[in-house]
Design an enzyme around this catalytic site. Sequence first.
Site, short mmCIF file in Angstrom:
data_model
loop_
_atom_site.label_atom_id
_atom_site.label_comp_id
_atom_site.label_asym_id
_atom_site.label_seq_id
_atom_site.Cartn_x
_atom_site.Cartn_y
_atom_site.Cartn_z
N ASN A 42 -5.55 -2.97 2.18
CA ASN A 42 -5.82 -5.00 2.45
C ASN A 42 -6.76 -5.48 2.31
O ASN A 42 -8.10 -4.64 3.19
CB ASN A 42 -5.01 -4.75 3.11
CG ASN A 42 -3.81 -4.32 3.46
OD1 ASN A 42 -3.30 -4.10 2.17
ND2 ASN A 42 -2.69 -4.56 4.43
N ARG A 85 1.30 -1.47 -0.13
CA ARG A 85 -0.16 -0.15 -0.27
C ARG A 85 1.29 0.99 -0.05
O ARG A 85 0.91 1.82 -0.45
CB ARG A 85 -1.67 -0.29 1.46
CG ARG A 85 -2.11 -0.88 1.76
CD ARG A 85 -2.85 -1.02 2.24
NE ARG A 85 -1.95 -0.92 3.17
CZ ARG A 85 -2.37 -0.74 5.10
NH1 ARG A 85 -3.29 -0.10 5.09
NH2 ARG A 85 -1.82 -1.66 5.69
#
Length: 92
Positions: free
Chosen positions: A40, A22
């Site tokens: 996520n 990320r």
Amino acid sequence: MTTHRIRRRFVVHGSVQGVGFRWAASAEAERLGVAGSVRNRFDGTVEAEVEGTADAVDAMAGWLAHGPPSARVDRVDRDEVEPRGEQGFRIA
């Protein structure tokens, strides 16, 4: 150069959580000038929504196909979604 914006949702499968995916995706999105978010998911995948010019979104799609060096991407699913005029990119 076109300013027409598109938006796509990507779901990245593989070893993509706990590897800085990320954070690296956010840095790449900023470099490319695309908006959206990355998060996520409970199933171990990473979901990204990316909005910008077609060229920039395609470039981000190419990056998502391999991710950062610590990730292993097995597959990326993609869907077209309606642009929102979003600004900035965030980690959700």
